[in-house]
Design a protein around this motif. Structure first.
Motif, PDB file in Angstrom:
ATOM      1  N   VAL A 110       0.842  -1.201   0.000  1.00 28.97           N
ATOM      2  CA  VAL A 110       0.000   0.000   0.000  1.00 28.97           C
ATOM      3  C   VAL A 110       0.873   1.244   0.000  1.00 28.97           C
ATOM      4  CG1 VAL A 110      -1.695   1.328   1.320  1.00 28.97           C
ATOM      5  CG2 VAL A 110      -1.951  -1.141   1.109  1.00 28.97           C
ATOM      6  N   LYS A 111       1.848   1.276   0.889  1.00 22.14           N
ATOM      7  CA  LYS A 111       2.748   2.428   0.979  1.00 22.14           C
ATOM      8  C   LYS A 111       3.510   2.616  -0.335  1.00 22.14           C
ATOM      9  CE  LYS A 111       5.115   5.496   3.427  1.00 22.14           C
ATOM     10  NZ  LYS A 111       4.558   6.744   3.862  1.00 22.14           N
ATOM     11  N   SER A 112       3.972   1.513  -0.929  1.00 22.06           N
ATOM     12  CA  SER A 112       4.719   1.573  -2.180  1.00 22.06           C
ATOM     13  C   SER A 112       3.849   2.087  -3.328  1.00 22.06           C
ATOM     14  CB  SER A 112       5.255   0.183  -2.518  1.00 22.06           C
ATOM     15  OG  SER A 112       5.850   0.175  -3.789  1.00 22.06           O
ATOM     16  N   TYR A 113       2.628   1.571  -3.455  1.00 23.78           N
ATOM     17  CA  TYR A 113       1.732   2.020  -4.520  1.00 23.78           C
ATOM     18  C   TYR A 113       1.367   3.493  -4.350  1.00 23.78           C
ATOM     19  CZ  TYR A 113       0.947  -2.897  -5.864  1.00 23.78           C
ATOM     20  OH  TYR A 113       1.091  -4.200  -6.282  1.00 23.78           O
ATOM     21  N   CYS A 114       1.066   3.893  -3.135  1.00 27.29           N
ATOM     22  CA  CYS A 114       0.691   5.296  -2.887  1.00 27.29           C
ATOM     23  C   CYS A 114       1.865   6.234  -3.157  1.00 27.29           C
ATOM     24  CB  CYS A 114       0.182   5.469  -1.458  1.00 27.29           C
ATOM     25  SG  CYS A 114      -1.412   4.669  -1.163  1.00 27.29           S
ATOM     26  N   THR A 115       3.057   5.836  -2.742  1.00 30.75           N
ATOM     27  CA  THR A 115       4.248   6.656  -2.982  1.00 30.75           C
ATOM     28  C   THR A 115       4.523   6.782  -4.475  1.00 30.75           C
ATOM     29  OG1 THR A 115       5.170   5.987  -0.862  1.00 30.75           O
ATOM     30  CG2 THR A 115       6.704   6.907  -2.449  1.00 30.75           C
ATOM     31  N   ALA A 116       4.352   5.680  -5.217  1.00 30.51           N
ATOM     32  CA  ALA A 116       4.560   5.723  -6.669  1.00 30.51           C
ATOM     33  C   ALA A 116       3.560   6.666  -7.331  1.00 30.51           C
ATOM     34  CB  ALA A 116       4.443   4.319  -7.257  1.00 30.51           C
ATOM     35  N   ALA A 117       2.315   6.617  -6.898  1.00 29.45           N
ATOM     36  CA  ALA A 117       1.293   7.497  -7.469  1.00 29.45           C
ATOM     37  C   ALA A 117       1.586   8.956  -7.152  1.00 29.45           C
ATOM     38  CB  ALA A 117      -0.082   7.104  -6.942  1.00 29.45           C
TER      39      ALA A 117
END
Length: 148
Positions: free
Chosen positions: A62-69
């Protein structure tokens, strides 16, 4: 002299003197909250890939996807937005962001193209967001009410 025999002007004076039956115990003003809450869902393309692989989210994903976005949408400024993962359950999660950053966060996730792994594309979708977590949690089971 009973109250029924009094003139109307004296009756109204007596009614004004009576104490009210209710008392205000506490007055509270709800100010703008410092945080907003977002309910996210992980989607896959093709959709049957999720059923076949039983995709499970975790806090790091979740943290990785949100940071990428956020990085794609706002650059380094976006990665500076603090993000707290509150709960992850199967393919859904709840996160907390500062209230003033909610618009930028939602826009970043909406514009994010997702990521891919082994021919399967993964995307986080914003299901709902609110300044009040209780309003979101209370409505969480409503989708199931009319099914069956």
């Amino acid at each position: 002299m009973s109250q029924e025999t009094l003139p109307a002007s004296q009756k109204s004076a007596l009614e004004k003197q009576r104490l009210p039956k209710t008392h205000e115990l506490l007055t509270c003003t709800i100010k703008t909250p410092p945080f907003s809450y977002v309910h996210l869902e992980l989607l896959t393309n093709p959709p049957e890939a999720a059923a076949a692989a039983v995709i499970q989210l975790d806090n790091l994903q979740v943290k990785s996807y949100c940071t990428a976005a956020l990085r794609q949408f706002l650059g380094l400024t976006g990665t500076a937005i603090p993000l707290d993962v509150l709960k992850v359950e199967a393919s859904e999660c709840w996160v907390r962001v500062p209230r003033e950053d909610l618009g930028a966060f939602a826009a970043a996730l909406t514009a994010w193209k997702g990521s891919s792994d082994g021919g399967v594309e993964f995307l986080l979708r914003v299901k709902q967001c609110s300044d009040w977590l209780g309003a979101m949690v209370g409505s969480h089971g409503q989708e199931q009410l009319w099914k069956n």
